[in-house]
Design a protein around this motif. Structure first.
Motif, short mmCIF file in Angstrom:
data_model
loop_
_atom_site.label_atom_id
_atom_site.label_comp_id
_atom_site.label_asym_id
_atom_site.label_seq_id
_atom_site.Cartn_x
_atom_site.Cartn_y
_atom_site.Cartn_z
N LEU A 25 0.83 -1.20 0.00
CA LEU A 25 0.00 0.00 0.00
C LEU A 25 0.87 1.26 0.00
O LEU A 25 0.51 2.27 -0.61
N ALA A 26 2.02 1.21 0.66
CA ALA A 26 2.92 2.35 0.63
C ALA A 26 3.39 2.62 -0.80
O ALA A 26 3.47 3.78 -1.24
N ARG A 27 3.70 1.57 -1.54
CA ARG A 27 4.08 1.74 -2.94
C ARG A 27 2.92 2.27 -3.78
O ARG A 27 3.11 3.10 -4.67
N ALA A 28 1.72 1.79 -3.48
CA ALA A 28 0.55 2.29 -4.19
C ALA A 28 0.35 3.77 -3.93
O ALA A 28 -0.08 4.52 -4.82
N LEU A 29 0.65 4.21 -2.72
CA LEU A 29 0.51 5.63 -2.39
C LEU A 29 1.39 6.51 -3.26
O LEU A 29 0.96 7.56 -3.75
N VAL A 30 2.65 6.11 -3.42
CA VAL A 30 3.55 6.95 -4.21
C VAL A 30 3.18 6.88 -5.69
O VAL A 30 3.29 7.89 -6.41
N ASN A 31 2.70 5.74 -6.16
CA ASN A 31 2.22 5.67 -7.54
C ASN A 31 1.00 6.55 -7.74
O ASN A 31 0.86 7.22 -8.78
N ASP A 32 0.13 6.57 -6.73
CA ASP A 32 -1.06 7.42 -6.78
C ASP A 32 -0.67 8.90 -6.81
O ASP A 32 -1.28 9.70 -7.51
N ALA A 33 0.35 9.25 -6.03
CA ALA A 33 0.81 10.64 -6.02
C ALA A 33 1.39 11.04 -7.37
O ALA A 33 1.28 12.19 -7.80
N ARG A 34 1.99 10.08 -8.04
CA ARG A 34 2.60 10.38 -9.34
C ARG A 34 1.55 10.68 -10.40
O ARG A 34 1.74 11.59 -11.22
N VAL A 35 0.43 9.98 -10.39
CA VAL A 35 -0.54 10.11 -11.48
C VAL A 35 -1.93 10.50 -11.00
O VAL A 35 -2.81 10.76 -11.83
N GLY A 36 -2.18 10.54 -9.70
CA GLY A 36 -3.53 10.69 -9.18
C GLY A 36 -4.01 12.12 -9.05
O GLY A 36 -3.38 13.08 -9.51
N GLN A 37 -5.12 12.25 -8.35
CA GLN A 37 -5.78 13.53 -8.20
C GLN A 37 -5.53 14.18 -6.85
O GLN A 37 -6.01 15.28 -6.59
N VAL A 38 -4.83 13.51 -5.96
CA VAL A 38 -4.53 14.05 -4.64
C VAL A 38 -3.06 14.37 -4.57
O VAL A 38 -2.21 13.54 -4.88
N GLU A 39 -2.75 15.59 -4.15
CA GLU A 39 -1.36 16.04 -4.17
C GLU A 39 -0.51 15.37 -3.09
O GLU A 39 0.67 15.07 -3.32
N GLU A 40 -1.10 15.12 -1.92
CA GLU A 40 -0.30 14.66 -0.79
C GLU A 40 -1.13 13.73 0.09
O GLU A 40 -2.30 14.00 0.36
N SER A 41 -0.52 12.62 0.51
CA SER A 41 -1.19 11.67 1.39
C SER A 41 -0.29 11.33 2.57
O SER A 41 0.93 11.20 2.42
N LEU A 42 -0.92 11.18 3.72
CA LEU A 42 -0.23 10.73 4.91
C LEU A 42 -0.98 9.51 5.44
O LEU A 42 -2.18 9.59 5.72
N ARG A 43 -0.27 8.39 5.55
CA ARG A 43 -0.87 7.21 6.15
C ARG A 43 -0.11 6.87 7.40
O ARG A 43 1.13 6.76 7.39
N ILE A 44 -0.83 6.66 8.50
CA ILE A 44 -0.20 6.29 9.75
C ILE A 44 -0.97 5.10 10.34
O ILE A 44 -2.21 5.11 10.36
N TYR A 45 -0.23 4.08 10.76
CA TYR A 45 -0.90 2.90 11.31
C TYR A 45 0.00 2.20 12.31
O TYR A 45 1.22 2.40 12.32
N ARG A 46 -0.63 1.39 13.14
CA ARG A 46 0.09 0.53 14.06
C ARG A 46 0.03 -0.89 13.52
O ARG A 46 -1.06 -1.41 13.24
N PRO A 47 1.17 -1.53 13.35
CA PRO A 47 1.16 -2.88 12.78
C PRO A 47 0.29 -3.83 13.60
O PRO A 47 0.24 -3.74 14.83
N ALA A 48 -0.38 -4.72 12.90
CA ALA A 48 -1.29 -5.65 13.58
C ALA A 48 -0.54 -6.81 14.22
O ALA A 48 -1.08 -7.47 15.12
N ALA A 49 0.68 -7.08 13.77
CA ALA A 49 1.43 -8.23 14.28
C ALA A 49 2.92 -7.93 14.19
O ALA A 49 3.34 -7.05 13.44
N PRO A 50 3.75 -8.68 14.93
CA PRO A 50 5.20 -8.46 14.86
C PRO A 50 5.75 -8.78 13.47
O PRO A 50 5.35 -9.77 12.84
N VAL A 51 6.65 -7.93 13.00
CA VAL A 51 7.16 -8.04 11.64
C VAL A 51 8.68 -7.80 11.64
O VAL A 51 9.18 -6.96 12.38
N VAL A 52 9.39 -8.55 10.80
CA VAL A 52 10.75 -8.19 10.42
C VAL A 52 10.69 -7.81 8.94
O VAL A 52 10.26 -8.61 8.10
#
Length: 258
Positions: A25-52
């Motif tokens: 989804l982070a990659r989709a955000l930057v692709n959306d910024a490149r071609v989309g209709q929204v100039e700037e997006s901020l996504r903030i979340y807490r991971p649902a599970a432990p990750v490496v």
């Protein structure tokens, strides 16, 4: 034409919380910024599970498969990110911040973004009473000259970037707690990868300020990014999620070890 709505604000983990889909989804955000209709997006979340989260460079090291096994054995899901750097680990006691912006001619400017967003976190944490500083600490995971640290000895925030023509993505990992869970899994992962690492370099905000919780930190991060601009809360658009689903396989680690 880009829609002038200030900053689009996407909050919260995805339903199901699949780590690979969160990264996609982070990659989709930057692709959306490149071609989309929204100039700037901020996504903030807490991971649902432990990750490496491994860097692409990690996947080419001889010890990568052993590091994947070590992560799984510790109860952490291994995934691979698109941005640079080395392995990081986090739990739900962390905040992931993905900031994407449409900016023609954005190839370049990485150092200034690292510095300016790093200083933003330093100022924010000092407001909590943390002796926050900008710069790498000895033996830190995913070393970076613009890490945010406590007292010059423990890492609190790691940052990474991805640039595409016409847009950039700046991602930040803020460790609020669970440093005692992160230290042993990172030690084993880095041992397998043959990379230097010092467990004592792993810090957290709640270690510096006992009682500081993720809700308080998250609210402060949102305010810092908004900087007085309007922040329009929005659900994750369906087309953005579909784009992410098309990228998710690139972030998964096959458990069968092909």
């Amino acid at each position: 034409m880009l829609e002038d709505v200030g900053m689009r604000f996407l909050r919260g983990a995805l339903v199901g919380g699949e780590p690979a889909l969160e990264l996609a989804l982070a990659r989709a955000l930057v692709n959306d910024a490149r071609v989309g209709q929204v100039e700037e997006s901020l996504r903030i979340y807490r991971p649902a599970a432990p990750v490496v989260v491994f860097g692409r460079g990690d996947t080419r090291l001889p010890g990568f498969r052993a590091a994947v096994d070590a992560a799984r054995a510790a109860g952490f899901e291994p995934v691979v990110r698109a941005t640079g750097g080395r392995a990081v680990a986090y739990t739900s006691a962390a905040l992931v911040v993905d900031h994407a912006r449409h900016e023609p001619g954005s190839i370049g400017g990485q150092d200034s973004r690292f510095a300016s967003f790093g200083e933003m976190f330093v100022d924010l944490f000092r407001g909590f009473g943390v002796d926050a500083r900008l710069g790498a600490v000895p033996g830190e995971y995913c070393p970076g000259a613009h890490s945010v640290n406590a007292r010059g000895v423990e890492k609190l925030v790691g940052t990474a970037q991805r640039m595409v023509p016409g847009a950039w993505l700046f991602s930040s990992l803020v460790v609020v707690g669970d440093e005692d869970r992160l230290r042993p899994v990172l030690a084993e992962v880095y041992r397998c990868l043959g990379q230097d690492f010092d467990e004592s370099s792993v810090g957290s905000l709640s270690r510096e300020v006992p009682g500081l919780d993720a809700d308080t930190v998250e609210a402060a991060v949102v305010d810092a990014y908004a900087a007085g601009r309007p922040v329009a809360a929005a659900p994750i658009p369906g087309d953005l999620l579909e784009t992410a689903r098309g990228l998710v396989a690139q972030h998964r680690v096959d458990p069968t070890h092909p």
